[in-house]
Design a protein around this motif. Sequence first.
Motif, PDB file in Angstrom:
ATOM      1  N   HIS A  59      -6.112  -4.010   3.048  1.00  0.00           N
ATOM      2  CA  HIS A  59      -5.992  -3.120   2.158  1.00  0.00           C
ATOM      3  C   HIS A  59      -6.949  -2.613   1.393  1.00  0.00           C
ATOM      4  CE1 HIS A  59      -3.402  -2.026  -1.840  1.00  0.00           C
ATOM      5  NE2 HIS A  59      -3.569  -1.097  -0.992  1.00  0.00           N
ATOM      6  N   HIS A  93       0.698  -1.214   0.005  1.00  0.00           N
ATOM      7  CA  HIS A  93      -0.063   0.070  -0.067  1.00  0.00           C
ATOM      8  C   HIS A  93       0.704   1.262   0.086  1.00  0.00           C
ATOM      9  CE1 HIS A  93      -2.987   3.187   0.938  1.00  0.00           C
ATOM     10  NE2 HIS A  93      -2.143   3.310   2.198  1.00  0.00           N
ATOM     11  N   HIS A  94       0.520   2.133  -0.919  1.00  0.00           N
ATOM     12  CA  HIS A  94       1.422   3.533  -1.012  1.00  0.00           C
ATOM     13  C   HIS A  94       0.561   4.513  -0.086  1.00  0.00           C
ATOM     14  CE1 HIS A  94       3.102   1.666  -4.508  1.00  0.00           C
ATOM     15  NE2 HIS A  94       4.036   2.459  -4.422  1.00  0.00           N
ATOM     16  N   HIS A 105      -8.526   1.358   2.120  1.00  0.00           N
ATOM     17  CA  HIS A 105      -9.059   2.071   1.216  1.00  0.00           C
ATOM     18  C   HIS A 105     -10.564   2.058   1.453  1.00  0.00           C
ATOM     19  CE1 HIS A 105      -5.623   3.122  -1.395  1.00  0.00           C
ATOM     20  NE2 HIS A 105      -5.203   1.622  -1.167  1.00  0.00           N
TER      21      HIS A 105
HETATM   22 ZN   LIG Z   1      -3.133   0.910  -0.944  1.00  0.00          ZN
END
Ligand SMILES: [Zn+2]
Length: 88
Positions: free
Chosen positions: A55, A33-34, A62
């Motif tokens: 995630h 995950h960024h 998200h």
């Molecule tokens: Zn992400």
Amino acid sequence: MTKDERKYYDKLARLGCSLCKHLGLGESPAEIHHIRRLGGKRILAEVIPLCPEHHRGNTGIHGLGRKGFFNHYGIDEDYLLDKTKELV
Ligand SMILES: [Zn+2]
Ligand SMILES: [Zn+2]
């Protein structure tokens, strides 16, 4: 993606989901995950491993959004990022 990024991401993914670890759920296969900063720039170090549910799922970063995630777990991405960096 550069070679270094690929290597770093592989290493992180192998650590397992950082949130599962925090919740005492053990090691779950993770994806990357960024963490998005203002300005939207992606920085190599600003990534954390999260399992698919944490995630992109309903209980994930998200699905819940940053604020919902914090309300739900009492921690945020930065906390997980710190924990992740300790392990790398
Ligand atoms: Zn992400
Ligand atoms: Zn997880």
